[in-house]
Design a protein around this motif. Structure first.
Motif, PDB file in Angstrom:
ATOM      1  N   LEU A 149       0.829  -1.206   0.000  1.00 52.40           N
ATOM      2  CA  LEU A 149       0.000   0.000   0.000  1.00 52.40           C
ATOM      3  C   LEU A 149       0.864   1.258   0.000  1.00 52.40           C
ATOM      4  CD1 LEU A 149      -2.876  -1.012   2.437  1.00 52.40           C
ATOM      5  CD2 LEU A 149      -2.967  -0.828  -0.058  1.00 52.40           C
ATOM      6  N   PHE A 150       1.988   1.230   0.709  1.00 53.61           N
ATOM      7  CA  PHE A 150       2.892   2.382   0.724  1.00 53.61           C
ATOM      8  C   PHE A 150       3.450   2.642  -0.673  1.00 53.61           C
ATOM      9  CE2 PHE A 150       7.172   4.154   0.980  1.00 53.61           C
ATOM     10  CZ  PHE A 150       6.876   5.386   1.559  1.00 53.61           C
ATOM     11  N   ILE A 151       3.875   1.586  -1.348  1.00 55.94           N
ATOM     12  CA  ILE A 151       4.420   1.745  -2.701  1.00 55.94           C
ATOM     13  C   ILE A 151       3.353   2.302  -3.641  1.00 55.94           C
ATOM     14  CG2 ILE A 151       5.254   0.462  -4.722  1.00 55.94           C
ATOM     15  CD1 ILE A 151       6.696  -1.404  -2.654  1.00 55.94           C
ATOM     16  N   LEU A 152       2.171   1.708  -3.621  1.00 52.49           N
ATOM     17  CA  LEU A 152       1.099   2.164  -4.510  1.00 52.49           C
ATOM     18  C   LEU A 152       0.676   3.601  -4.199  1.00 52.49           C
ATOM     19  CD1 LEU A 152      -1.088  -1.072  -4.719  1.00 52.49           C
ATOM     20  CD2 LEU A 152       0.562  -0.209  -6.412  1.00 52.49           C
ATOM     21  N   ALA A 153       0.592   3.934  -2.913  1.00 51.45           N
ATOM     22  CA  ALA A 153       0.226   5.300  -2.527  1.00 51.45           C
ATOM     23  C   ALA A 153       1.297   6.289  -2.973  1.00 51.45           C
ATOM     24  CB  ALA A 153      -0.005   5.394  -1.020  1.00 51.45           C
ATOM     25  N   SER A 154       2.561   5.910  -2.862  1.00 53.01           N
ATOM     26  CA  SER A 154       3.657   6.782  -3.312  1.00 53.01           C
ATOM     27  C   SER A 154       3.557   7.032  -4.808  1.00 53.01           C
ATOM     28  CB  SER A 154       5.013   6.170  -2.967  1.00 53.01           C
ATOM     29  OG  SER A 154       5.153   6.055  -1.583  1.00 53.01           O
ATOM     30  N   TRP A 155       3.234   5.994  -5.562  1.00 56.11           N
ATOM     31  CA  TRP A 155       3.050   6.173  -7.007  1.00 56.11           C
ATOM     32  C   TRP A 155       1.880   7.103  -7.292  1.00 56.11           C
ATOM     33  CZ3 TRP A 155       3.420   0.383  -8.849  1.00 56.11           C
ATOM     34  CH2 TRP A 155       4.736  -0.056  -8.708  1.00 56.11           C
ATOM     35  N   LEU A 156       0.795   6.962  -6.526  1.00 59.24           N
ATOM     36  CA  LEU A 156      -0.355   7.844  -6.724  1.00 59.24           C
ATOM     37  C   LEU A 156      -0.003   9.298  -6.415  1.00 59.24           C
ATOM     38  CD1 LEU A 156      -3.195   5.598  -5.278  1.00 59.24           C
ATOM     39  CD2 LEU A 156      -3.011   6.400  -7.648  1.00 59.24           C
TER      40      LEU A 156
END
Length: 185
Positions: A149-156
């Motif tokens: 979730l951290f990786i995906l949120a960072s991409w967002l």
């Protein structure tokens, strides 16, 4: 460097590569971010919604879940686990005495992040606060889905300009002073 890259005497603009330009600046990539946004938003919304009305989170025993979570993190730090001493100290001295307040912050923060991402409203801001919550859980020694979730949120966060294109950001951001422009041919 060519003249097209020099803007001022001491300022050089480096052109973006085509992949970055497509992913982070082109609305044709918005469908990718829509899928990621809906997934991350769903995880946050269902997590917060599951806590809402729970006695240990927002009911008569509000704060009990936070106390248990923080107690486990402090114990991990004391036994040489994967929780840093400085973070355990923060949990013990700031979070634990205010467990009820933090309990409500977690519940309503998760719901707000989830709704923001699902609706595509202030997507970059919602994703940023979601990533902050993921980091706090990671610092406390909880893996679960937090790294993903951290990786995906960072991409967002990086894709904030196009991540909410299929959402309310398409209309909200121009009104807030962050306009998108169409390419004139």
């Amino acid at each position: 460097m060519g003249k097209e890259n020099v803007v001022a005497e001491n300022e050089i603009i480096i052109r973006e590569n085509p992949v970055s330009r497509y992913l982070f600046n082109n609305t044709r990539s918005a469908w990718i971010w829509l899928i990621i946004r809906l997934y991350v938003g769903y995880v946050w919304l269902t997590s917060g919604w599951g806590k809402l009305g729970s006695p240990a989170w927002t009911g008569e025993n509000a704060g009990a879940a936070i106390q248990g979570f923080v107690g486990g993190a402090i114990e991990k730090s004391a036994t040489g686990g994967d929780v840093a001493g400085w973070y355990a100290s923060f949990l013990e001295n700031i979070v634990l005495p205010n467990a009820t307040v933090f309990s409500y912050l977690v519940v309503f923060g998760e719901i707000a992040v989830g709704l923001g991402l699902i609706l595509g409203l202030l997507t970059g801001i919602a994703a940023f606060f979601g990533s902050i919550m993921n980091v706090t859980f990671l610092f406390a020694g909880t893996l679960s889905s937090n790294p993903l979730l951290f990786i995906l949120a960072s991409w967002l966060v990086l894709a904030w300009k196009v991540a909410g294109w299929y959402g309310l950001d398409r209309w909200a951001l121009p009104r807030l002073g962050t306009p998108w422009t169409r390419k004139n041919n």
